[in-house]
Design an enzyme around this catalytic site. Structure first.
Site, PDB file in Angstrom:
ATOM      1  NE  ARG A 221      -3.681  -2.389   2.078  1.00 44.96           N
ATOM      2  CZ  ARG A 221      -4.728  -2.700   2.786  1.00 44.96           C
ATOM      3  NH1 ARG A 221      -5.214  -1.835   3.640  1.00 44.96           N
ATOM      4  NH2 ARG A 221      -5.303  -3.883   2.653  1.00 44.96           N
ATOM      5  CD  GLU A 223      -1.442   2.766   4.378  1.00 47.22           C
ATOM      6  OE1 GLU A 223      -1.754   3.919   4.736  1.00 47.22           O
ATOM      7  OE2 GLU A 223      -2.203   1.784   4.447  1.00 47.22           O
ATOM      8  NE  ARG A 229      -3.269   2.465  13.527  1.00 50.39           N
ATOM      9  CZ  ARG A 229      -3.287   3.788  13.433  1.00 50.39           C
ATOM     10  NH1 ARG A 229      -2.244   4.501  13.833  1.00 50.39           N
ATOM     11  NH2 ARG A 229      -4.327   4.424  12.926  1.00 50.39           N
ATOM     12  CG  HIS A 230      -0.640   2.536   8.646  1.00 47.63           C
ATOM     13  ND1 HIS A 230      -1.068   3.298   9.693  1.00 47.63           N
ATOM     14  CD2 HIS A 230      -1.749   1.988   8.089  1.00 47.63           C
ATOM     15  CE1 HIS A 230      -2.397   3.226   9.779  1.00 47.63           C
ATOM     16  NE2 HIS A 230      -2.831   2.432   8.820  1.00 47.63           N
ATOM     17  CD  GLU A 362      -8.797  -2.183  10.710  1.00 45.50           C
ATOM     18  OE1 GLU A 362      -9.325  -1.062  10.637  1.00 45.50           O
ATOM     19  OE2 GLU A 362      -8.502  -2.866   9.724  1.00 45.50           O
ATOM     20  CB  SER A 365     -11.016  -5.172   7.987  1.00 49.29           C
ATOM     21  OG  SER A 365     -10.861  -3.967   8.677  1.00 49.29           O
ATOM     22  NE  ARG A 413      -1.863  -2.272  11.654  1.00 48.29           N
ATOM     23  CZ  ARG A 413      -2.773  -1.492  11.128  1.00 48.29           C
ATOM     24  NH1 ARG A 413      -4.045  -1.612  11.509  1.00 48.29           N
ATOM     25  NH2 ARG A 413      -2.441  -0.570  10.247  1.00 48.29           N
TER      26      ARG A 413
HETATM   27  P1  ATP Z   1      -6.021   0.887   8.990  1.00 50.38           P
HETATM   28  O1  ATP Z   1      -7.405   1.453   9.180  1.00 50.38           O
HETATM   29  O2  ATP Z   1      -5.338   0.523  10.259  1.00 50.38           O
HETATM   30  O3  ATP Z   1      -5.180   1.735   8.065  1.00 50.38           O
HETATM   31  P2  ATP Z   1      -7.188  -0.719   6.954  1.00 50.38           P
HETATM   32  O4  ATP Z   1      -8.606  -0.757   7.410  1.00 50.38           O
HETATM   33  O5  ATP Z   1      -6.806   0.231   5.871  1.00 50.38           O
HETATM   34  O6  ATP Z   1      -6.224  -0.504   8.216  1.00 50.38           O
HETATM   35  P3  ATP Z   1      -7.571  -3.312   5.841  1.00 50.38           P
HETATM   36  O7  ATP Z   1      -7.677  -2.988   4.395  1.00 50.38           O
HETATM   37  O8  ATP Z   1      -8.803  -3.528   6.612  1.00 50.38           O
HETATM   38  O9  ATP Z   1      -6.695  -2.174   6.539  1.00 50.38           O
HETATM   39  O10 ATP Z   1      -6.523  -4.530   5.989  1.00 50.38           O
HETATM   40  C1  ATP Z   1      -6.708  -5.624   6.878  1.00 50.38           C
HETATM   41  C2  ATP Z   1      -5.635  -5.640   7.937  1.00 50.38           C
HETATM   42  O11 ATP Z   1      -4.344  -5.583   7.356  1.00 50.38           O
HETATM   43  C3  ATP Z   1      -5.672  -4.454   8.872  1.00 50.38           C
HETATM   44  O12 ATP Z   1      -6.605  -4.654   9.909  1.00 50.38           O
HETATM   45  C4  ATP Z   1      -4.241  -4.420   9.401  1.00 50.38           C
HETATM   46  O13 ATP Z   1      -4.043  -5.377  10.422  1.00 50.38           O
HETATM   47  C5  ATP Z   1      -3.449  -4.862   8.181  1.00 50.38           C
HETATM   48  N1  ATP Z   1      -2.927  -3.704   7.467  1.00 50.38           N
HETATM   49  C6  ATP Z   1      -3.581  -2.934   6.577  1.00 50.38           C
HETATM   50  N2  ATP Z   1      -2.813  -1.955   6.099  1.00 50.38           N
HETATM   51  C7  ATP Z   1      -1.601  -2.113   6.708  1.00 50.38           C
HETATM   52  C8  ATP Z   1      -0.361  -1.410   6.627  1.00 50.38           C
HETATM   53  N3  ATP Z   1      -0.199  -0.372   5.808  1.00 50.38           N
HETATM   54  N4  ATP Z   1       0.675  -1.829   7.386  1.00 50.38           N
HETATM   55  C9  ATP Z   1       0.516  -2.879   8.206  1.00 50.38           C
HETATM   56  N5  ATP Z   1      -0.621  -3.597   8.321  1.00 50.38           N
HETATM   57  C10 ATP Z   1      -1.680  -3.215   7.588  1.00 50.38           C
HETATM   58 MG    MG Z   2      -9.794  -2.296   7.926  1.00 51.94          MG
END
Ligand code: ATP
Ligand code: MG
Length: 439
Positions: A221, A223, A229-230, A362, A365, A413
């Site tokens: 991603r 990001e 945490r990302h 989180e 999901s 996480r």
């Molecule tokens: P957040 O709201 O914390 O940015 P998200 O809702 O965008 O997460 P999801 O698309 O729901 O993330 O991805 C499922 C899971 O993957 C998340 O709950 C998290 O544990 C993990 N995850 C998502 N994006 C990342 C990231 N950039 N780095 C680390 N772990 C991630």
């Molecule tokens: Mg999510």
């Protein structure tokens, strides 16, 4: 300096297996010089291997001159082999020492090292990550990845036992899976492609063939938010299950978390001790709070969020104080969730999407998915996504797509929870974020 060859030497024991019972026995040990203590005629070399540490004792008068001379040249992080006799020694770590007959130096190190490998002199995270392999010489840091390994063993064992099959879906994809998070473009021969942000669409498709699948793999991603945490590359544990609803896969998720915690608590005692962390095996089922209940709780805390909006980090921090544990947030507004999340049959404003939280973070999901093609196309349009770019995905909905549900759990996480480590960069061997692309 003359560098020795490994030759016919093979390790007879790891440090952890050398016990007082072996007194008098000849052994061959390998590893790295962790520390050197020089007391004039007596030199202690602490050798570290993958399982622990061992004291090599070089007494000027009790060891052959050649070894004494060679031992004088040793520096921290030299890679060495020692052939010698085990001797019981009350004051040595583990109650034993090795009296060497022969010493081989396989590799030397540049001095001074960029980091104190004993960890006594603390270094900034960026300094540590710049010299990551050296940083990983520390037992505490290795412990994190041994815990991750154990957690993955538990995940695979649990899901296999539940009838899920491990699959691998493509990392190179032609178009955005979900909208939302930004994708990394890839130059793919003459075309543009992207790195996958999740296995979502493929695992849904595979539920049509294998019913229960799981995948553990890296996703990407772009990001730009710089948080603890990302990362831009992260490992996700994903499942998808046919003929199941949200509650079914929430049950799988909480049982999995329970099993993983128990397995790590039972099998990683030394690692947890090194980290000074205790795992409380959670009781299941976890609390389930609806999105509406969450808004009410926040309202009581003087935080107002309009129904339908996402919950901002500051509000999650408050929730984490109210629920310092695992809890699900269920019944999210449909419009706050991805297009493939199934709206509730009776009230389509609400969805069958959920999040699993740990305090304010989180972890996962998931949800039930739409398996009706018409509805899926409608939801794509509502989210401003083009049905054309989802053509091959939508086609699979003409082949008997079953009702299905699943989730994605961020491995790092989970490891943060299991180790008590607060920055995701510490629980990933070579983290990638907006500013870090090396080592
Ligand atoms: P957040 O709201 O914390 O940015 P998200 O809702 O965008 O997460 P999801 O698309 O729901 O993330 O991805 C499922 C899971 O993957 C998340 O709950 C998290 O544990 C993990 N995850 C998502 N994006 C990342 C990231 N950039 N780095 C680390 N772990 C991630
Ligand atoms: Mg999510």
């Amino acid at each position: 300096m003359k560098i020795d060859k490994l030759g016919a030497w093979r390790r007879s024991h790891y440090s952890a297996d050398i016990s007082p019972e072996l007194d008098g026995q000849e052994v061959i040990v390998f590893g790295w010089v962790q520390e050197i203590r020089d007391l004039g005629g007596l030199r202690f070399v602490i050798l570290q291997d993958k399982n622990g540490q061992l004291q090599i004792t070089i007494h000027k008068n009790k060891v052959v001159a050649e070894v004494v001379e060679k031992a004088k040249t040793l520096q921290k992080q030299y890679s060495i082999g020692v052939k010698g006799k085990v001797k019981t020694m009350k004051n040595a770590p583990g109650g034993v020492e090795i009296v060497p007959n022969e010493l081989r130096i396989f590799s030397v190190s540049e001095q001074p090292l960029p980091l104190d490998i004993t960890g006594r002199t603390k270094a900034e995270i960026d300094v540590r990550l710049d010299a990551r392999v050296l940083d990983l010489r520390r037992e505490e840091n290795q412990a994190i990845f041994r815990i991750q390994h154990a957690a993955l063993q538990a995940v695979r064992a649990f899901l296999s036992k539940q009838g899920f099959m491990e699959v691998f879906t493509p990392r190179i994809i032609v178009s955005a899976t979900e909208g939302g998070a930004a994708l990394f473009p890839v130059a793919y021969f003459t075309r543009e492609a992207f790195l996958a942000q999740s296995p979502q669409l493929y695992k849904e498709q595979l539920s049509l063939d294998f019913e229960k699948v799981f995948e553990i793999g890296p996703f990407f991603r772009a990001e730009e938010s710089h948080t603890r945490r990302h990362l831009s590359e992260f490992i996700s544990v994903d499942i998808e299950q046919a003929f199941a609803n949200a509650e079914d896969v929430m049950n799988v998720l909480e049982e999995l978390i329970h099993d993983v915690c128990k397995y790590v608590a039972d099998n990683c005692k030394r690692e947890l001790e090194l980290l000074g962390h205790k795992i409380v095996v959670p009781e299941i089922p976890f609390k389930r709070l609806t999105y509406r209940e969450i808004l009410e709780e926040l309202e009581n805390e003087k935080i107002h969020i309009n129904w339908g909006e996402d919950i901002p980090t500051a509000a999650y921090r408050v929730l984490g104080k109210l629920h310092p544990y695992y809890y699900f947030i269920t019944d999210w507004p449909t419009k706050a969730k991805a297009f493939y999340i199934k709206p509730n049959d009776d009230n389509p404003e609400l969805s069958e999407g959920f999040d699993l939280m740990w305090h304010w973070v989180e972890l996962s999901s998931g949800g039930a998915r739409i398996h009706d093609k018409e509805l899926l196309m409608k939801r794509l349009a509502e989210q401003g996504l083009s049905t054309e770019s989802f053509k091959t995905h939508l086609a699979t909905f003409d082949y008997g797509m079953p009702p299905h549900a699943g989730w994605g759990l961020g491995l790092a996480r989970m490891v943060m929870v299991l180790t008590g480590v607060k920055n995701i960069r510490e629980v990933v061997l070579f983290p990638r974020d907006q500013f870090r692309l090396t080592p």
